[in-house]
Design a protein around this motif. Structure first.
Motif, PDB file in Angstrom:
ATOM      1  N   VAL A   1       0.791  -1.098   0.035  1.00 31.10           N
ATOM      2  CA  VAL A   1       0.053   0.002  -0.040  1.00 31.10           C
ATOM      3  C   VAL A   1       0.948   1.423  -0.067  1.00 31.10           C
ATOM      4  O   VAL A   1       0.712   2.218  -0.686  1.00 31.10           O
ATOM      5  CB  VAL A   1      -0.882  -0.136   1.291  1.00 31.10           C
ATOM      6  CG1 VAL A   1      -1.774   1.384   1.255  1.00 31.10           C
ATOM      7  CG2 VAL A   1      -1.987  -1.057   1.016  1.00 31.10           C
ATOM      8  N   TYR A   2       1.983   1.285   0.638  1.00 26.10           N
ATOM      9  CA  TYR A   2       2.967   2.290   0.701  1.00 26.10           C
ATOM     10  C   TYR A   2       3.463   2.512  -0.448  1.00 26.10           C
ATOM     11  O   TYR A   2       3.775   3.709  -1.047  1.00 26.10           O
ATOM     12  CB  TYR A   2       4.064   2.095   1.746  1.00 26.10           C
ATOM     13  CG  TYR A   2       5.028   3.064   1.965  1.00 26.10           C
ATOM     14  CD1 TYR A   2       5.089   4.013   2.632  1.00 26.10           C
ATOM     15  CD2 TYR A   2       6.061   2.657   1.024  1.00 26.10           C
ATOM     16  CE1 TYR A   2       6.334   4.928   2.652  1.00 26.10           C
ATOM     17  CE2 TYR A   2       7.338   3.818   1.167  1.00 26.10           C
ATOM     18  CZ  TYR A   2       7.271   4.727   2.005  1.00 26.10           C
ATOM     19  OH  TYR A   2       8.307   5.729   1.740  1.00 26.10           O
ATOM     20  N   ALA A   3       3.930   1.372  -1.122  1.00 26.28           N
ATOM     21  CA  ALA A   3       4.309   1.734  -2.647  1.00 26.28           C
ATOM     22  C   ALA A   3       3.475   2.274  -3.594  1.00 26.28           C
ATOM     23  O   ALA A   3       3.777   3.155  -4.298  1.00 26.28           O
ATOM     24  CB  ALA A   3       4.998   0.182  -3.116  1.00 26.28           C
ATOM     25  N   LEU A   4       2.219   1.914  -3.481  1.00 23.71           N
ATOM     26  CA  LEU A   4       1.241   2.533  -4.391  1.00 23.71           C
ATOM     27  C   LEU A   4       1.018   4.108  -3.980  1.00 23.71           C
ATOM     28  O   LEU A   4       0.918   4.816  -4.968  1.00 23.71           O
ATOM     29  CB  LEU A   4      -0.038   2.068  -3.971  1.00 23.71           C
ATOM     30  CG  LEU A   4      -0.297   0.378  -4.582  1.00 23.71           C
ATOM     31  CD1 LEU A   4      -1.637  -0.281  -4.195  1.00 23.71           C
ATOM     32  CD2 LEU A   4      -0.290   0.314  -6.140  1.00 23.71           C
ATOM     33  N   LEU A   5       1.079   4.393  -2.692  1.00 21.80           N
ATOM     34  CA  LEU A   5       1.034   5.832  -2.284  1.00 21.80           C
ATOM     35  C   LEU A   5       2.270   6.504  -2.843  1.00 21.80           C
ATOM     36  O   LEU A   5       2.181   7.654  -3.558  1.00 21.80           O
ATOM     37  CB  LEU A   5       0.888   5.948  -0.737  1.00 21.80           C
ATOM     38  CG  LEU A   5       1.287   7.403  -0.011  1.00 21.80           C
ATOM     39  CD1 LEU A   5       0.097   8.176  -0.673  1.00 21.80           C
ATOM     40  CD2 LEU A   5       1.369   7.292   1.360  1.00 21.80           C
TER      41      LEU A   5
ATOM     42  N   ILE B   1       8.665  -0.530   6.563  1.00 25.15           N
ATOM     43  CA  ILE B   1       7.603  -0.844   5.628  1.00 25.15           C
ATOM     44  C   ILE B   1       7.923  -0.460   4.303  1.00 25.15           C
ATOM     45  O   ILE B   1       6.908  -1.008   3.413  1.00 25.15           O
ATOM     46  CB  ILE B   1       6.388  -0.150   6.016  1.00 25.15           C
ATOM     47  CG1 ILE B   1       6.570   1.262   5.929  1.00 25.15           C
ATOM     48  CG2 ILE B   1       5.957  -0.471   7.434  1.00 25.15           C
ATOM     49  CD1 ILE B   1       5.156   2.281   6.185  1.00 25.15           C
ATOM     50  N   THR B   2       9.146   0.346   3.953  1.00 26.98           N
ATOM     51  CA  THR B   2       9.349   0.305   2.456  1.00 26.98           C
ATOM     52  C   THR B   2      10.098  -1.028   1.765  1.00 26.98           C
ATOM     53  O   THR B   2      10.555  -0.734   0.742  1.00 26.98           O
ATOM     54  CB  THR B   2      10.273   1.615   2.450  1.00 26.98           C
ATOM     55  OG1 THR B   2      11.417   1.400   2.930  1.00 26.98           O
ATOM     56  CG2 THR B   2       9.683   2.708   3.161  1.00 26.98           C
ATOM     57  N   HIS B   3      10.202  -1.846   2.628  1.00 27.75           N
ATOM     58  CA  HIS B   3      10.848  -3.069   2.178  1.00 27.75           C
ATOM     59  C   HIS B   3       9.727  -4.256   2.094  1.00 27.75           C
ATOM     60  O   HIS B   3      10.165  -5.440   2.853  1.00 27.75           O
ATOM     61  CB  HIS B   3      12.058  -3.425   3.119  1.00 27.75           C
ATOM     62  CG  HIS B   3      13.120  -2.392   3.075  1.00 27.75           C
ATOM     63  ND1 HIS B   3      13.708  -1.936   2.076  1.00 27.75           N
ATOM     64  CD2 HIS B   3      13.301  -1.408   4.352  1.00 27.75           C
ATOM     65  CE1 HIS B   3      14.548  -1.053   2.545  1.00 27.75           C
ATOM     66  NE2 HIS B   3      14.297  -0.649   3.712  1.00 27.75           N
ATOM     67  N   PRO B   4       8.830  -4.284   1.415  1.00 28.79           N
ATOM     68  CA  PRO B   4       7.697  -5.302   1.587  1.00 28.79           C
ATOM     69  C   PRO B   4       8.191  -6.506   0.565  1.00 28.79           C
ATOM     70  O   PRO B   4       7.924  -7.753   1.287  1.00 28.79           O
ATOM     71  CB  PRO B   4       6.559  -4.844   0.668  1.00 28.79           C
ATOM     72  CG  PRO B   4       7.016  -3.901  -0.203  1.00 28.79           C
ATOM     73  CD  PRO B   4       8.485  -3.230   0.488  1.00 28.79           C
ATOM     74  N   LEU B   5       8.867  -6.612  -0.207  1.00 22.20           N
ATOM     75  CA  LEU B   5       9.346  -7.774  -0.937  1.00 22.20           C
ATOM     76  C   LEU B   5      10.011  -8.801  -0.069  1.00 22.20           C
ATOM     77  O   LEU B   5       9.781  -9.928  -0.044  1.00 22.20           O
ATOM     78  CB  LEU B   5       9.971  -7.519  -2.296  1.00 22.20           C
ATOM     79  CG  LEU B   5      10.160  -8.650  -3.177  1.00 22.20           C
ATOM     80  CD1 LEU B   5       8.902  -9.233  -3.657  1.00 22.20           C
ATOM     81  CD2 LEU B   5      10.997  -8.091  -4.230  1.00 22.20           C
TER      82      LEU B   5
END
Length: 377
Positions: free
Chosen positions: A18-22, A287-291
């Motif tokens: 979700v953070y990446a989409l934002l 949270i910027t590292h979801p993968l």
């Protein structure tokens, strides 16, 4: 225990997606920001501290000498060693641009633990104009750079102007991987942080201010022993009640890493600096590292269908970020295909940044105090 770990990893992966989409949305919005209009030309002194003839230096410095600007622009280069190979690059530029107002300052005087600021302090007395623009030697700009920076500085209540930047690889695989860290992690994270008031950035890519503002924050001398001198200058300007404006465009940050060791040393210094400056925000950036979390959830789930769908969804969200960043100026070739590897490496650097250690900068090693001050080792 396994189910709890799976749940944690899955939640972080979903939140990070979700953070990446934002982040992708905010990058797209930044790309459409209008530039400020220059109210009047003001004479400018460009300050460029140098150390060594790094790859791409000639093109980087040359871009600052090709400005479409109606006012006077004096560019001051500084070195701390009379034998510095950067001197030959400056002499070549003097021949190539005979109409440019160029001056080279060579002085070994040291004013503190930060060698860049010592260099700047040696250059500063030769700066003749009111508007000062300090920028790192690995930056590359277009011909409207000075005009746009000064126009932004002329906006109401603005005391300092800084610039976001894109990665521009000028080498092989390792330099492209390094540049991707800026495009896919750093730049989007800054925009998210600004949007929610979590980041108050100021970057070495550009620090533009007037002499009166510099005097008000104690001059360059006040930052002679500070590792994150750029951040500290921005913070000092904000404390005077003035704004630090992010210019509505990006410049290029060149990368020339030729090995994994060089890339790792650079990124660890960078990560440890950010962690010292903003420890809470840096910790939250997990949270910027979801993968990596989505991949970790795979074996914990027994490789079920839901876990695979989360991995694919996470990757798709992460790919949207570089797709939007590519629309911004200053960057190099596409590095979208590097996204999975870049995400894993960025997470490894994030974890390693918590391991105590010195930082390396331009071949020198420094110890870092808890207050962000540096001392040569």
């Amino acid at each position: 225990m396994t189910s709890c770990l799976w749940l944690v990893c899955t939640l972080v992966a979903i939140i990070g997606s979700v953070y990446a989409l934002l982040a992708a949305f905010l990058v797209a919005r930044f790309a459409h920001r209008p530039k400020s209009i220059l109210e009047r030309p003001e004479n400018v002194a460009l300050i460029k501290p140098l150390y060594g003839a790094e790859p791409g230096l000639h093109a980087n410095l040359g871009s600052f000498l090709q400005q479409n600007y109606p006012g006077e622009v004096k560019i001051l280069f500084g070195v701390q060693n009379a034998a510095d190979p950067a001197i030959a690059v400056v002499r070549n530029l003097e021949e190539q641009f005979p109409a440019a107002d160029i001056e080279l300052v060579a002085s070994s005087r040291s004013a503190g633990g930060n060698p860049k600021i010592s260099n700047v302090l040696n250059i500063f007395p030769r700066a003749p104009h009111d508007v000062l623009i300090l920028s790192d030697s690995d930056m590359r700009v277009d011909d409207t750079y000075v005009r746009d920076v000064v126009a932004t500085l002329q906006q109401p209540e603005v005391g300092l102007v800084t610039c976001l930047y894109r990665g521009c690889a000028i080498g092989g695989f390792w330099s492209r991987l390094a540049a991707a860290a800026v495009d896919q992690h750093f730049l989007p994270s800054v925009l998210v942080g600004i949007r929610f008031g979590l980041a108050k950035p100021c970057f070495g890519s550009t620090i533009a201010m007037r002499r009166s503002t510099l005097a008000e924050i104690g001059g360059f001398e006040a930052f002679a022993n500070t590792l994150a001198d750029d951040y500290a200058m921005g913070d000092a300007v904000r404390r005077t009640g003035q704004k630090v404006a992010i210019a509505p465009f990006t410049v290029g940050h060149t990368f020339s890493e030729d090995s994994f060791a060089a890339l790792l040393a650079h990124e660890l210094r960078w990560a440890r600096t950010i962690r010292l400056v903003d420890p809470i925000g840096y910790a939250g950036s997990v949270i910027t590292h979801p993968l990596p979390f989505a991949l970790a959830a795979l074996p914990l789930s027994g490789f079920n269908v839901i876990a695979w769908m989360i991995v694919l969804g996470t990757l798709a969200c992460r790919l949207l970020v570089p797709l939007q960043v590519e629309r911004l100026p200053g960057g190099g070739k596409s590095s979208i295909w590097l996204t999975p590897l870049r995400d894993l490496l960025s997470f490894a650097v994030f974890v390693a940044s918590y391991v105590p250690g010195a930082v390396s900068w331009r071949g020198r090693r420094y110890s870092v105090g808890a207050d962000g001050t540096v001392k040569p080792i």
